[in-house]
Design an enzyme around this catalytic site. Structure first.
Site, PDB file in Angstrom:
ATOM      1  N   ASN A  89      15.784 -48.276 -27.794  1.00  0.00           N
ATOM      2  CA  ASN A  89      15.245 -47.005 -27.306  1.00  0.00           C
ATOM      3  C   ASN A  89      14.836 -46.046 -28.422  1.00  0.00           C
ATOM      4  OD1 ASN A  89      15.164 -44.572 -25.288  1.00  0.00           O
ATOM      5  ND2 ASN A  89      16.646 -43.977 -26.871  1.00  0.00           N
ATOM      6  N   TYR A 154       1.779 -43.795 -32.930  1.00  0.00           N
ATOM      7  CA  TYR A 154       2.750 -43.986 -31.838  1.00  0.00           C
ATOM      8  C   TYR A 154       2.241 -45.042 -30.848  1.00  0.00           C
ATOM      9  CZ  TYR A 154       5.886 -42.606 -28.012  1.00  0.00           C
ATOM     10  OH  TYR A 154       6.833 -42.592 -27.012  1.00  0.00           O
TER      11      TYR A 154
HETATM   12  P1  NAP Z   1      14.323 -37.982 -28.079  1.00  0.00           P
HETATM   13  O1  NAP Z   1      14.954 -37.034 -27.125  1.00  0.00           O
HETATM   14  O2  NAP Z   1      13.619 -37.474 -29.283  1.00  0.00           O
HETATM   15  O3  NAP Z   1      15.426 -39.056 -28.503  1.00  0.00           O
HETATM   16  C1  NAP Z   1      15.137 -40.061 -29.425  1.00  0.00           C
HETATM   17  C2  NAP Z   1      16.442 -40.507 -30.017  1.00  0.00           C
HETATM   18  O4  NAP Z   1      16.179 -41.525 -31.006  1.00  0.00           O
HETATM   19  C3  NAP Z   1      17.133 -39.365 -30.726  1.00  0.00           C
HETATM   20  O5  NAP Z   1      18.494 -39.377 -30.391  1.00  0.00           O
HETATM   21  C4  NAP Z   1      16.870 -39.678 -32.192  1.00  0.00           C
HETATM   22  O6  NAP Z   1      17.856 -39.223 -33.073  1.00  0.00           O
HETATM   23  C5  NAP Z   1      16.901 -41.192 -32.173  1.00  0.00           C
HETATM   24  N1  NAP Z   1      16.312 -41.749 -33.369  1.00  0.00           N
HETATM   25  C6  NAP Z   1      15.181 -41.335 -33.998  1.00  0.00           C
HETATM   26  N2  NAP Z   1      14.961 -42.068 -35.091  1.00  0.00           N
HETATM   27  C7  NAP Z   1      15.978 -42.968 -35.167  1.00  0.00           C
HETATM   28  C8  NAP Z   1      16.308 -43.993 -36.088  1.00  0.00           C
HETATM   29  N3  NAP Z   1      15.547 -44.231 -37.141  1.00  0.00           N
HETATM   30  N4  NAP Z   1      17.440 -44.721 -35.862  1.00  0.00           N
HETATM   31  C9  NAP Z   1      18.232 -44.466 -34.798  1.00  0.00           C
HETATM   32  N5  NAP Z   1      17.965 -43.496 -33.898  1.00  0.00           N
HETATM   33  C10 NAP Z   1      16.847 -42.757 -34.086  1.00  0.00           C
HETATM   34  O7  NAP Z   1      13.256 -38.872 -27.362  1.00  0.00           O
HETATM   35  P2  NAP Z   1      13.229 -39.562 -25.918  1.00  0.00           P
HETATM   36  O8  NAP Z   1      12.139 -38.912 -25.197  1.00  0.00           O
HETATM   37  O9  NAP Z   1      14.558 -39.678 -25.314  1.00  0.00           O
HETATM   38  O10 NAP Z   1      12.683 -40.983 -26.380  1.00  0.00           O
HETATM   39  C11 NAP Z   1      13.408 -42.189 -26.210  1.00  0.00           C
HETATM   40  C12 NAP Z   1      12.428 -43.342 -26.237  1.00  0.00           C
HETATM   41  O11 NAP Z   1      11.531 -43.214 -25.134  1.00  0.00           O
HETATM   42  C13 NAP Z   1      11.564 -43.391 -27.490  1.00  0.00           C
HETATM   43  O12 NAP Z   1      11.358 -44.728 -27.879  1.00  0.00           O
HETATM   44  C14 NAP Z   1      10.271 -42.786 -27.020  1.00  0.00           C
HETATM   45  O13 NAP Z   1       9.172 -43.205 -27.782  1.00  0.00           O
HETATM   46  C15 NAP Z   1      10.204 -43.277 -25.592  1.00  0.00           C
HETATM   47  N6  NAP Z   1       9.330 -42.507 -24.728  1.00  0.00           N
HETATM   48  C16 NAP Z   1       9.580 -41.204 -24.463  1.00  0.00           C
HETATM   49  C17 NAP Z   1       8.711 -40.498 -23.641  1.00  0.00           C
HETATM   50  C18 NAP Z   1       8.930 -39.060 -23.274  1.00  0.00           C
HETATM   51  O14 NAP Z   1       8.061 -38.480 -22.628  1.00  0.00           O
HETATM   52  N7  NAP Z   1      10.009 -38.429 -23.628  1.00  0.00           N
HETATM   53  C19 NAP Z   1       7.592 -41.141 -23.107  1.00  0.00           C
HETATM   54  C20 NAP Z   1       7.368 -42.464 -23.404  1.00  0.00           C
HETATM   55  C21 NAP Z   1       8.251 -43.150 -24.213  1.00  0.00           C
HETATM   56  P3  NAP Z   1      17.925 -37.703 -33.615  1.00  0.00           P
HETATM   57  O15 NAP Z   1      18.562 -36.941 -32.518  1.00  0.00           O
HETATM   58  O16 NAP Z   1      18.803 -37.853 -34.780  1.00  0.00           O
HETATM   59  O17 NAP Z   1      16.530 -37.310 -33.916  1.00  0.00           O
END
Ligand code: NAP
Length: 246
Positions: A89, A154
């Site tokens: 994730n 991305y």
């Molecule tokens: P988020 O709230 O920014 O959470 C992402 C998490 O990943 C954070 O806890 C972050 O840690 C962690 N992370 C970042 N870089 C990392 C690394 N190098 N190693 C380990 N952990 C790391 O984002 P989210 O929206 O929940 O996203 C989760 C996934 O869903 C991602 O793959 C994202 O691309 C995907 N996604 C999200 C959306 C959306 O609309 N939100 C849409 C499509 C896909 P920190 O807290 O330390 O930064």
């Protein structure tokens, strides 16, 4: 169904990863949550899961560092045994138009979002093959399916996740290992918080279900794909986008 199995969820201290960890723990899965920074936040998530009766451990590593990932998973296996479920994730954005995008930005996003998934998957597959069981869910994005201006790094990383998922599904099906992807649309997390209010309104108007998604909307599908109820599903990419991807 899940009870007693071990899951690792990367990037699980907030957002979608956290919701996945909570959902799995509720179902009786032992969960190891991973992230890079913020031990305090990690402890908060662990406490919350444990207060609700779940079993949770923390393993800090940067998914983009093969060495850190290898060490992290070795410790997990030593303490908890083989990993049954992996949710790749962890993800970042670093948006810009290609005219302004620095090569480092493209590389950083691919390193975390795509190479990170490879690094973690590599650590669990051998034991999954040996135990003839494993389920992997990779988090892609609808942007990886249809592209988005200003997000070529991305979108490339998330499209890469789709190819990675489908290839592994073919490679590992005979070993009883299923691999699927979930492609969220716009979900209310730290990642989408920065969208200005005006753009957000316009965005919601374009979503047939007329709202942004919640992390739980994604976690429910991840949990389903990991479960026995999805035992005949592999190599699929399921959009969770309120219809935006139609
Ligand atoms: P988020 O709230 O920014 O959470 C992402 C998490 O990943 C954070 O806890 C972050 O840690 C962690 N992370 C970042 N870089 C990392 C690394 N190098 N190693 C380990 N952990 C790391 O984002 P989210 O929206 O929940 O996203 C989760 C996934 O869903 C991602 O793959 C994202 O691309 C995907 N996604 C999200 C959306 C959306 O609309 N939100 C849409 C499509 C896909 P920190 O807290 O330390 O930064």
């Amino acid at each position: 169904m899940y009870k007693g199995k071990l899951a690792v969820v990367t990037g699980a201290f907030r957002g979608i990863g956290r919701a996945c960890a909570e959902k799995l723990a509720e179902s009786g899965v032992k969960v190891v949550i991973n992230d890079v920074y913020n031990r305090e936040q990690a402890e908060r998530v662990r406490e919350e899961i444990e207060e609700s009766g779940g079993i949770c451990d923390i393993m800090m590593f940067d998914v983009s560092s093969y060495r850190e990932v290898e060490e992290g998973f070795a410790k997990i296996v030593e303490k908890w045994g083989n990993v049954d479920y992996l949710v790749n994730n962890a993800g970042i954005v670093d948006d810009n138009l290609i005219l302004r995008m620095k090569p480092e930005s493209f590389k950083k996003v691919v390193d975390v979002n795509l190479i990170g998934a490879f690094n973690c998957t590599k650590q669990v597959v051998r034991n999954m093959v040996k135990q003839k069981f494993g389920v992997i869910v990779n988090i892609s994005s609808i942007v990886g399916l249809s592209g988005n201006a200003g997000q070529c790094n991305y979108a490339a990383s998330k499209a890469g996740i789709v190819g990675f998922t489908k290839s592994l599904a073919k490679e590992l099906a005979s070993k009883n290992i299923r691999v699927n992807a979930v492609a969220p649309g716009f979900i209310e997390t730290g990642m989408t918080k920065k969208i200005p209010a005006k753009d957000r309104e316009r965005l919601v108007e374009n979503i047939p279900l007329n709202r942004l998604g919640k992390p739980e909307d994604v976690a429910n599908v991840v949990a389903f794909l990991l479960s026995e109820e999805a035992s005949y599903i592999t190599g699929e990419v399921i959009s969770v986008s309120g219809g935006l991807h139609i």
